[in-house]
Motif scaffolding. Structure first.
Motif, PDB file in Angstrom:
ATOM      1  N   SER A  12      42.107  49.474  26.426  1.00  0.00           N
ATOM      2  CA  SER A  12      41.917  48.209  27.144  1.00  0.00           C
ATOM      3  C   SER A  12      42.550  48.241  28.539  1.00  0.00           C
ATOM      4  O   SER A  12      42.030  47.615  29.448  1.00  0.00           O
ATOM      5  CB  SER A  12      42.434  47.033  26.314  1.00  0.00           C
TER       6      SER A  12
ATOM      7  N   GLU B 218      39.982  49.797  30.634  1.00  0.00           N
ATOM      8  CA  GLU B 218      38.894  48.843  30.881  1.00  0.00           C
ATOM      9  C   GLU B 218      39.313  47.808  31.908  1.00  0.00           C
ATOM     10  O   GLU B 218      38.519  47.409  32.760  1.00  0.00           O
ATOM     11  CB  GLU B 218      38.489  48.160  29.569  1.00  0.00           C
TER      12      GLU B 218
ATOM     13  N   ALA C   2      41.441  48.259  34.340  1.00  0.00           N
ATOM     14  CA  ALA C   2      41.433  48.901  35.653  1.00  0.00           C
ATOM     15  C   ALA C   2      40.007  49.014  36.188  1.00  0.00           C
ATOM     16  O   ALA C   2      39.745  48.730  37.362  1.00  0.00           O
ATOM     17  CB  ALA C   2      42.079  50.280  35.574  1.00  0.00           C
ATOM     18  N   LEU C   3      39.070  49.392  35.309  1.00  0.00           N
ATOM     19  CA  LEU C   3      37.678  49.515  35.737  1.00  0.00           C
ATOM     20  C   LEU C   3      37.131  48.167  36.166  1.00  0.00           C
ATOM     21  O   LEU C   3      36.454  48.055  37.186  1.00  0.00           O
ATOM     22  CB  LEU C   3      36.818  50.087  34.604  1.00  0.00           C
ATOM     23  N   SER C   4      37.450  47.118  35.388  1.00  0.00           N
ATOM     24  CA  SER C   4      36.906  45.800  35.728  1.00  0.00           C
ATOM     25  C   SER C   4      37.501  45.294  37.043  1.00  0.00           C
ATOM     26  O   SER C   4      36.903  44.460  37.708  1.00  0.00           O
ATOM     27  CB  SER C   4      37.155  44.796  34.598  1.00  0.00           C
ATOM     28  N   LEU C   5      38.671  45.805  37.411  1.00  0.00           N
ATOM     29  CA  LEU C   5      39.272  45.396  38.689  1.00  0.00           C
ATOM     30  C   LEU C   5      38.745  46.241  39.851  1.00  0.00           C
ATOM     31  O   LEU C   5      39.202  46.080  40.977  1.00  0.00           O
ATOM     32  CB  LEU C   5      40.791  45.513  38.604  1.00  0.00           C
ATOM     33  N   GLY C   6      37.815  47.144  39.545  1.00  0.00           N
ATOM     34  CA  GLY C   6      37.151  47.874  40.618  1.00  0.00           C
ATOM     35  C   GLY C   6      37.599  49.314  40.797  1.00  0.00           C
ATOM     36  O   GLY C   6      37.099  50.010  41.673  1.00  0.00           O
ATOM     37  N   ALA C   7      38.556  49.784  39.990  1.00  0.00           N
ATOM     38  CA  ALA C   7      39.021  51.165  40.150  1.00  0.00           C
ATOM     39  C   ALA C   7      37.975  52.132  39.605  1.00  0.00           C
ATOM     40  O   ALA C   7      37.339  51.845  38.596  1.00  0.00           O
ATOM     41  CB  ALA C   7      40.341  51.347  39.402  1.00  0.00           C
TER      42      ALA C   7
ATOM     43  N   ARG D  63      40.693  57.155  39.770  1.00  0.00           N
ATOM     44  CA  ARG D  63      41.825  56.289  40.102  1.00  0.00           C
ATOM     45  C   ARG D  63      42.444  55.711  38.823  1.00  0.00           C
ATOM     46  O   ARG D  63      43.665  55.627  38.686  1.00  0.00           O
ATOM     47  CB  ARG D  63      41.325  55.159  41.016  1.00  0.00           C
TER      48      ARG D  63
ATOM     49  N   ARG E 190      31.512  41.237  26.727  1.00  0.00           N
ATOM     50  CA  ARG E 190      31.694  42.583  27.285  1.00  0.00           C
ATOM     51  C   ARG E 190      30.425  43.072  27.968  1.00  0.00           C
ATOM     52  O   ARG E 190      30.489  43.823  28.945  1.00  0.00           O
ATOM     53  CB  ARG E 190      32.143  43.552  26.192  1.00  0.00           C
TER      54      ARG E 190
ATOM     55  N   LEU F 272      31.065  46.201  30.283  1.00  0.00           N
ATOM     56  CA  LEU F 272      31.853  47.101  29.439  1.00  0.00           C
ATOM     57  C   LEU F 272      31.037  47.588  28.246  1.00  0.00           C
ATOM     58  O   LEU F 272      31.449  48.491  27.535  1.00  0.00           O
ATOM     59  CB  LEU F 272      33.127  46.404  28.957  1.00  0.00           C
TER      60      LEU F 272
ATOM     61  N   VAL G 112      30.543  48.431  35.839  1.00  0.00           N
ATOM     62  CA  VAL G 112      31.555  47.387  35.688  1.00  0.00           C
ATOM     63  C   VAL G 112      32.283  47.149  37.021  1.00  0.00           C
ATOM     64  O   VAL G 112      32.575  46.006  37.382  1.00  0.00           O
ATOM     65  CB  VAL G 112      32.530  47.726  34.526  1.00  0.00           C
ATOM     66  N   GLN G 113      32.527  48.211  37.787  1.00  0.00           N
ATOM     67  CA  GLN G 113      33.223  48.055  39.072  1.00  0.00           C
ATOM     68  C   GLN G 113      32.399  47.241  40.059  1.00  0.00           C
ATOM     69  O   GLN G 113      32.927  46.433  40.815  1.00  0.00           O
ATOM     70  CB  GLN G 113      33.516  49.423  39.709  1.00  0.00           C
TER      71      GLN G 113
ATOM     72  N   VAL H 279      33.793  41.298  38.218  1.00  0.00           N
ATOM     73  CA  VAL H 279      34.116  40.246  37.266  1.00  0.00           C
ATOM     74  C   VAL H 279      35.619  40.267  36.998  1.00  0.00           C
ATOM     75  O   VAL H 279      36.267  41.295  37.081  1.00  0.00           O
ATOM     76  CB  VAL H 279      33.375  40.438  35.927  1.00  0.00           C
TER      77      VAL H 279
ATOM     78  N   PHE I  69      38.159  40.014  34.151  1.00  0.00           N
ATOM     79  CA  PHE I  69      38.144  40.071  32.688  1.00  0.00           C
ATOM     80  C   PHE I  69      39.567  39.939  32.177  1.00  0.00           C
ATOM     81  O   PHE I  69      40.452  40.687  32.584  1.00  0.00           O
ATOM     82  CB  PHE I  69      37.521  41.401  32.235  1.00  0.00           C
TER      83      PHE I  69
ATOM     84  N   PHE J 260      41.797  40.244  28.866  1.00  0.00           N
ATOM     85  CA  PHE J 260      41.682  40.815  27.534  1.00  0.00           C
ATOM     86  C   PHE J 260      42.533  40.049  26.534  1.00  0.00           C
ATOM     87  O   PHE J 260      43.549  39.446  26.882  1.00  0.00           O
ATOM     88  CB  PHE J 260      42.117  42.284  27.554  1.00  0.00           C
TER      89      PHE J 260
ATOM     90  N   PHE K  32      46.790  45.210  41.882  1.00  0.00           N
ATOM     91  CA  PHE K  32      46.015  46.414  41.577  1.00  0.00           C
ATOM     92  C   PHE K  32      44.571  46.337  42.072  1.00  0.00           C
ATOM     93  O   PHE K  32      44.077  47.230  42.759  1.00  0.00           O
ATOM     94  CB  PHE K  32      46.033  46.674  40.064  1.00  0.00           C
ATOM     95  N   GLY K  33      43.889  45.244  41.733  1.00  0.00           N
ATOM     96  CA  GLY K  33      42.474  45.105  42.076  1.00  0.00           C
ATOM     97  C   GLY K  33      42.219  45.128  43.579  1.00  0.00           C
ATOM     98  O   GLY K  33      41.148  45.532  44.022  1.00  0.00           O
TER      99      GLY K  33
ATOM    100  N   ARG L 271      45.840  38.473  37.678  1.00  0.00           N
ATOM    101  CA  ARG L 271      45.307  39.781  38.060  1.00  0.00           C
ATOM    102  C   ARG L 271      43.782  39.726  38.172  1.00  0.00           C
ATOM    103  O   ARG L 271      43.187  40.298  39.075  1.00  0.00           O
ATOM    104  CB  ARG L 271      45.727  40.817  37.007  1.00  0.00           C
ATOM    105  N   ALA L 272      43.154  38.996  37.221  1.00  0.00           N
ATOM    106  CA  ALA L 272      41.700  38.877  37.245  1.00  0.00           C
ATOM    107  C   ALA L 272      41.239  38.010  38.418  1.00  0.00           C
ATOM    108  O   ALA L 272      40.202  38.274  39.032  1.00  0.00           O
ATOM    109  CB  ALA L 272      41.198  38.298  35.924  1.00  0.00           C
TER     110      ALA L 272
ATOM    111  N   ILE M  25      40.919  39.450  42.479  1.00  0.00           N
ATOM    112  CA  ILE M  25      39.771  40.118  43.098  1.00  0.00           C
ATOM    113  C   ILE M  25      38.676  39.118  43.467  1.00  0.00           C
ATOM    114  O   ILE M  25      37.573  39.506  43.840  1.00  0.00           O
ATOM    115  CB  ILE M  25      39.192  41.220  42.184  1.00  0.00           C
TER     116      ILE M  25
END
Lengths: 292, 355
Positions: free
Chosen positions: A181, A184, A186-191, A195, B48, B53, B73-74, B78, B80, B82, B99-100, B151-152, B155
């Motif tokens: 997770s 996931e 990190a990917l959803s945040l655009g990485a 990265r 998802r 995802l 997904v990038q 979105v 997300f 969890f 991070f984003g 964090r979500a 972005i």
């Protein structure tokens, strides 16, 4: 009220249910310590005692031998190649196994453990059959001027084989426990994938990775069986430190043999200390199985 | 910034198991929608899939007018959140939220000082100012969930997706966070979809609730519509409380074990059917000929401000639950007459009403 109960002599009769009698405890502890002394402490002590039997000067003189120096250099070289290869392989394998589902996953897991169950000598012989002068690929390699057996490449291959499971075995349970997770997220945040690996996956397993590297390095430098088969024992050329110890010993050069052995013993002790430090300081980040 | 979501005939199979069986629904810009269903209903799979995802086996997902189905997904941008927060455990709260923004390519990446401003702003929004140097392990569950949300949001997502956002929290924290999420949604106006198996949470928080069951969308509507006019037997049974009575429909009239049921507006086709009624819609009266349904009080229970009665009706002694005032002059064994205020009839062969 409770003080009265504690003070009563009757309370002493209620022993901790998991505690044995004094005699049984002494017997068990004595057995354990005796075993430890007989098989670990005394031999280790003997190695150093024999090495310094003729004094410190003779000890250091042993390292002046060019063959021994060559063996040390070769051992370092082999470990310097084999350990990074294992890091790359271990990371790739554990990443694949822990983070993805695919057919043949359990088969791959079993394969990774193979070097644990196969005798190193057998492994060495396999590489002779593959790369030796009369082996499957030997003539072709010879034709192209590449020598594997009785040369450094063979030593590296044999060492990589026997140290194969160490890094992967440390990382797989930890990565499985951590799940996917965070990746996931990190990917959803655009990485991107790269990265994500560097910023999330790798930092999460860094101490376990170091732990695996430590174990695999100790094994790489100390390996005897598989290396012995493919080495050919060419003095100053293909002898690693463990092989050099054997040769010196067979030459009745006991002080030099034990002096070289102290290096390996020292490596073992350092590994043990660093390993304990890692377990103590980062136990819960290494793996659940080391958690207190 | 925030977009509407169009989900068109979305399918997802795991082997022979259909997790999503052709689900279509529209979510309006700025709307807060709950995906509600029991486990295995496909609600998390749908969430998802919206995030990218999960890959789809059929159908389309549109963000505004843009087909997002083939986007990674990038690329979907979105937010997300969890279920178990998935905070980066080796990063501070600050680094988690930043991070984003930091992983953006050079052209779109804000300056480090702009990132700092943004993160501090978000920390204030989630009321955790001053905790930016903490690590996730040093925070409580509720605090972690708020960091995950920040964090979500950092972005500036097109849609905000939350997977069982309060599932791992204890009851009091849940209630506070629920109210707080509603407030944040009003302030930020993101199109938001959240998954829950808790109907109370869905009905209280969402503008509209989508009820899923076994990969099918059963109904989407406002909390009032879902509660007062359930579209399927499943929704009737799953949302709120209800009793189901097996009846037979013939020529526009319903009969219970041979005796006519005094209800109007029966539109179900002829054949076996099921009659649904909620406890608060059952009135207990004196037995009065054919205008009431005859029943026998089988059990009485006190629950909080009310008394509940189990009343057996028909030859097969089907139990119907009724909600009564605590001072109702009634005791076990009494013969009573029931009148149903609000009810629904569904053909018996439609999806079983198991919650």
């Amino acid at each position: 009220m409770s003080a009265d109960v504690a003070a009563a002599p009757a309370a002493r009769l209620i022993a901790n249910p998991t505690t044995e009698s004094r005699a049984a405890r002494l017997l068990l502890i004595g057995l354990g310590l005796g075993f430890l002394a007989l098989f670990l402490v005394i031999p280790l002590f003997a190695v150093f005692a024999e090495a310094f039997r003729n004094g410190a000067a003779a000890y250091f003189e042993a390292f002046g031998d060019p063959d021994t120096q060559a063996a040390i250099r070769l051992t370092l070289l082999v470990a310097a190649i084999a350990v990074p290869l294992n890091v790359v392989f271990g990371l790739a394998a554990s990443w694949a196994i822990a983070k993805f589902d695919f057919r043949g996953k359990s088969f791959l897991l079993t394969l990774i453990d193979l070097p644990f169950s196969v005798s190193p000598v057998v492994a060495g012989l396999c590489f002779i059959v593959l790369f030796g002068a009369n082996g499957y690929f030997g003539p072709w390699l010879d034709h192209h001027g590449v020598q594997v057996i009785f040369a450094v490449p063979g030593l590296v291959i044999a060492t990589v084989f026997v140290t194969f499971p160490f890094v992967a075995r440390e990382l797989i349970p930890l990565m499985q426990e951590q799940g996917t997770s965070e990746e996931e997220a990190a990917l959803s945040l655009g990485a991107n994938g790269w990265r994500t690996f560097w910023s999330v996956t790798l930092p999460n397993v860094r101490w376990a990775l170091l732990y695996g590297v430590l174990l695999s390095n100790a094994r790489a430098m100390g390996e005897f069986g598989a290396v012995s088969v493919v080495s050919g024992h060419l003095r100053g050329l293909t002898n690693t430190l463990p092989l050099q110890v054997e040769i010196l010993y067979n030459d009745y050069n006991f002080v030099a043999a034990f002096a070289a052995a102290t290096l390996l013993a020292g490596l073992g002790l350092v590994t043990l200390v660093v390993k304990s430090l890692l377990e103590w300081r980062y136990g819960d980040e290494i793996s659940s199985k080391h958690r207190k | 910034m925030s977009v509407e979501l169009k989900i068109r005939d979305v399918r997802k199979e795991y082997g022979s198991f259909a997790a999503l069986n052709g689900v279509s629904l529209d979510i309006r810009q700025g709307e807060l929608v709950a995906l509600l269903g029991p486990s295995g209903s496909g609600k998390t799979t749908l969430l998802r899939a919206i995030a990218g995802l999960e890959t789809l086996d059929g159908g389309k997902i549109l963000f505004g007018d843009v087909d997002a189905s083939s986007k990674s997904v990038q690329e979907r941008n979105v937010g997300f959140v969890f279920q178990h927060y998935a905070l980066f455990r080796h990063m501070t709260v600050f680094d988690n939220i930043a991070f984003g923004l930091r992983v953006r390519d050079k052209a779109r990446r804000p300056s480090e000082s702009a990132i700092k401003t943004k993160v501090l702003e978000l920390l204030e929004l989630i009321q955790l100012t001053g905790l930016e140097k903490r690590y996730p392990s040093q925070l409580s569950g509720g605090q972690r969930q708020r960091v995950a949300l920040a964090r979500a949001l950092a972005i500036e997502p097109q849609v905000l997706l939350l997977d069982e956002p309060f599932g791992a929290l204890d009851a009091q924290v849940r209630k506070d966070l629920r109210r707080w999420l509603r407030q944040i949604h009003q302030e930020t106006g993101h199109t938001t979809v959240f998954v829950t198996h808790d109907q109370e949470e869905a009905l209280e928080l969402a503008d509209r609730v989508a009820v899923l069951h076994k990969g099918d969308l059963q109904q989407i509507g406002t909390p009032d519509e879902i509660y007062d006019n359930p579209a399927t037997p499943f929704v009737y049974a799953f949302i709120g409380e209800s009793s189901a009575i097996p009846v037979t429909v013939q020529a526009g009239a319903a009969a219970l074990d041979g005796a006519p049921l005094p209800v109007n507006g029966v539109s179900a086709q002829d054949g076996p059917a099921r009659f649904f009624v909620r406890p608060q819609d059952v009135t207990v009266k004196e037995l009065n000929g054919s205008s009431t349904v005859a029943g026998t009080v089988a059990a009485l229970r006190r629950t909080g401000a009310y008394r509940r009665a189990d009343i057996e009706v028909g030859a097969r002694k089907t139990r119907v639950e009724a909600l009564l005032p605590t001072n109702a002059p009634i005791s076990v064994g009494d013969k009573v007459g029931l009148v149903f205020q609000r009810y629904a009839l569904f053909p018996a062969d439609s999806a079983p009403a198991t919650a």
